[in-house]
Design an enzyme around this catalytic site. Structure first.
Site, short mmCIF file in Angstrom:
data_model
loop_
_atom_site.label_atom_id
_atom_site.label_comp_id
_atom_site.label_asym_id
_atom_site.label_seq_id
_atom_site.Cartn_x
_atom_site.Cartn_y
_atom_site.Cartn_z
N GLY A 12 0.85 -1.20 0.00
CA GLY A 12 0.00 0.00 0.00
C GLY A 12 0.88 1.24 0.00
O GLY A 12 0.52 2.28 0.56
N THR A 104 -7.01 -1.41 9.83
CA THR A 104 -8.10 -1.50 10.81
C THR A 104 -9.39 -1.89 10.10
O THR A 104 -9.42 -2.04 8.88
CB THR A 104 -8.30 -0.16 11.54
OG1 THR A 104 -8.68 0.83 10.57
CG2 THR A 104 -7.05 0.29 12.24
N HIS A 160 -11.51 11.80 13.16
CA HIS A 160 -10.55 11.50 12.08
C HIS A 160 -10.92 12.26 10.82
O HIS A 160 -12.03 12.78 10.69
CB HIS A 160 -10.54 9.99 11.76
CG HIS A 160 -9.73 9.18 12.72
ND1 HIS A 160 -10.24 8.67 13.88
CD2 HIS A 160 -8.42 8.79 12.69
CE1 HIS A 160 -9.30 8.00 14.53
NE2 HIS A 160 -8.18 8.06 13.83
N LYS A 164 -11.53 8.51 6.13
CA LYS A 164 -11.50 7.25 6.89
C LYS A 164 -12.76 6.44 6.63
O LYS A 164 -13.87 6.97 6.66
CB LYS A 164 -11.34 7.54 8.38
CG LYS A 164 -11.13 6.26 9.20
CD LYS A 164 -10.57 6.55 10.57
CE LYS A 164 -10.46 5.28 11.41
NZ LYS A 164 -9.55 4.30 10.81
N GLY A 170 -10.35 1.86 14.96
CA GLY A 170 -9.78 0.69 15.64
C GLY A 170 -9.19 1.08 16.99
O GLY A 170 -9.26 0.31 17.96
P1 NAD Z 1 -5.12 4.72 1.90
O1 NAD Z 1 -6.41 4.40 1.24
O2 NAD Z 1 -4.52 6.07 1.72
O3 NAD Z 1 -4.00 3.62 1.48
C1 NAD Z 1 -4.24 2.26 1.22
C2 NAD Z 1 -3.44 1.88 -0.03
O4 NAD Z 1 -3.50 0.46 -0.23
C3 NAD Z 1 -3.98 2.54 -1.32
O5 NAD Z 1 -2.92 3.24 -1.95
C4 NAD Z 1 -4.43 1.34 -2.17
O6 NAD Z 1 -4.21 1.54 -3.55
C5 NAD Z 1 -3.49 0.25 -1.63
N1 NAD Z 1 -3.89 -1.11 -1.98
C6 NAD Z 1 -5.14 -1.62 -2.16
N2 NAD Z 1 -5.07 -2.91 -2.53
C7 NAD Z 1 -3.75 -3.23 -2.58
C8 NAD Z 1 -3.04 -4.42 -2.90
N3 NAD Z 1 -3.68 -5.57 -3.23
N4 NAD Z 1 -1.68 -4.40 -2.83
C9 NAD Z 1 -1.03 -3.27 -2.52
N5 NAD Z 1 -1.65 -2.11 -2.21
C10 NAD Z 1 -3.00 -2.10 -2.24
O7 NAD Z 1 -5.36 4.44 3.46
P2 NAD Z 1 -4.47 4.90 4.73
O8 NAD Z 1 -5.01 6.18 5.30
O9 NAD Z 1 -3.02 4.82 4.39
O10 NAD Z 1 -4.87 3.77 5.77
C11 NAD Z 1 -4.69 2.37 5.50
C12 NAD Z 1 -5.14 1.56 6.70
O11 NAD Z 1 -4.28 1.82 7.81
C13 NAD Z 1 -6.56 1.87 7.20
O12 NAD Z 1 -7.15 0.65 7.63
C14 NAD Z 1 -6.33 2.79 8.38
O13 NAD Z 1 -7.37 2.79 9.32
C15 NAD Z 1 -5.08 2.17 8.95
N6 NAD Z 1 -4.28 3.03 9.83
C16 NAD Z 1 -3.72 2.44 10.90
C17 NAD Z 1 -2.86 3.16 11.74
C18 NAD Z 1 -2.16 2.44 12.87
O14 NAD Z 1 -1.39 3.09 13.61
N7 NAD Z 1 -2.36 1.13 13.02
C19 NAD Z 1 -2.62 4.52 11.49
C20 NAD Z 1 -3.22 5.11 10.36
C21 NAD Z 1 -4.05 4.35 9.52
#
Ligand code: NAD
Length: 273
Positions: A12, A104, A160, A164, A170
């Site tokens: 991602g 999440t 958020h 989101k 989460g």
């Molecule tokens: P985002 O939508 O900006 O990024 C997700 C990326 O994954 C996109 O670029 C999408 O094209 C890509 N993707 C989709 N399918 C794919 C595949 N098969 N292979 C590779 N890449 C693929 O989202 P984000 O804001 O970066 O958040 C992503 C996740 O992380 C969410 O679930 C968010 O809630 C979570 N998050 C967790 C924390 C933490 O500390 N644990 C912090 C921030 C966000």
């Protein structure tokens, strides 16, 4: 760089967290950026990861096929969607890789599927990778034990950014779970996720959740313990995604030298026990 700096690939990598992770890995002297994976068929296949993340050319290019770079990395960092994360767990089990999962919004069935890999893959799975939030979870446990059964109402609120896709966050759910566990309650029965119309007065054991989605808010969480005459609020505010990214890189360094098992950030930070 230390003698063992794990080689990290980011799944991602074109996403909000993915781009921040490129910078976090680059800034960590004890980690090496080994690859980045974008969605299948993405127009960004072949893009330089540094250019993607605004960090200047790094000479590491995006792929849409983790197997093509399997020899190049030790740990995957995955911030994507639940289905993609589960596919990557299967990949890690097959190729003998460790994984850090920040995704999440997993359903109960998806969580059970994830848990099924605990004996096959070294994994750190945490809804929030920031050091501050994980310390906050510890503070909440202490507060809940001290206050919870003395007539304090407990409410969790979070805010958020407008993009989101899951709610409550989460992290909010994790905060609720920590408080519920400390008080021998269960979010399945005591969690209240919606109040609308004539919903009546709150129950004594309820743990309520409220959600705001607006603008570019990175992540804010407050747990309130309120009773007649006073109120305690424990709040965490993230002002940059870098806090999550740095925590994820720290988790990657940690999990690279651990056996198969399911761990969380409390393990990584030594906050258990
Ligand atoms: P985002 O939508 O900006 O990024 C997700 C990326 O994954 C996109 O670029 C999408 O094209 C890509 N993707 C989709 N399918 C794919 C595949 N098969 N292979 C590779 N890449 C693929 O989202 P984000 O804001 O970066 O958040 C992503 C996740 O992380 C969410 O679930 C968010 O809630 C979570 N998050 C967790 C924390 C933490 O500390 N644990 C912090 C921030 C966000």
């Amino acid at each position: 760089m230390s003698s063992y700096a794990p080689r990290i690939a980011i799944v991602g990598v074109a996403g909000r967290m993915g781009r921040t992770l490129v910078n976090a890995v680059q800034q960590d002297p004890d980690a090496r950026l080994a690859g980045g994976i974008v969605a299948p068929g993405s127009s960004l296949v072949g893009a330089d990861l540094g250019e993607l993340a605004g960090a200047g050319r790094l000479g590491v290019n995006a792929t849409d096929d983790p197997a093509a770079i399997a020899d190049a990395f030790d740990v995957l960092i995955d911030f994507t969607t639940p289905r993609v994360t589960l596919a990557n767990l299967a990949f890690c089990a097959e190729y003998g890789k460790a994984i850090v999962i920040g995704t999440t919004g997993l359903s109960d069935a998806e969580l059970a599927e994830l848990d099924g890999y605990r004996d096959r893959v070294p994994m750190v799975f945490a809804p929030n990778m920031s050091v501050g939030v994980n310390l906050t979870l510890k503070l909440l446990e202490t507060a809940a034990r001290a206050l919870g059964d003395e007539g304090y109402d407990i409410e969790v609120s979070e805010a958020h950014h407008r993009h989101k896709v899951d709610a409550p966050s989460g992290t909010a759910l994790k905060m609720g779970e920590v408080v519920a566990k400390a008080l021998d309650r269960d979010l399945k029965g005591d969690g209240v996720f919606e109040r609308v119309g004539q919903c009546g007065p709150r129950g004594d054991k309820e743990i309520g959740f409220a959600t705001v989605r607006a603008g570019d808010i990175v992540g804010e969480h407050t747990v309130m313990f309120a009773t007649e005459g006073e109120r305690i609020e424990i709040t965490h505010k993230a002002s940059s995604r870098m806090t999550f990214a740095k925590g994820a890189v720290r988790a990657a360094r940690w999990v690279a030298s651990h056996d198969r098992g399911r761990y969380d950030m409390q393990d990584v930070l030594g906050l258990k026990g």
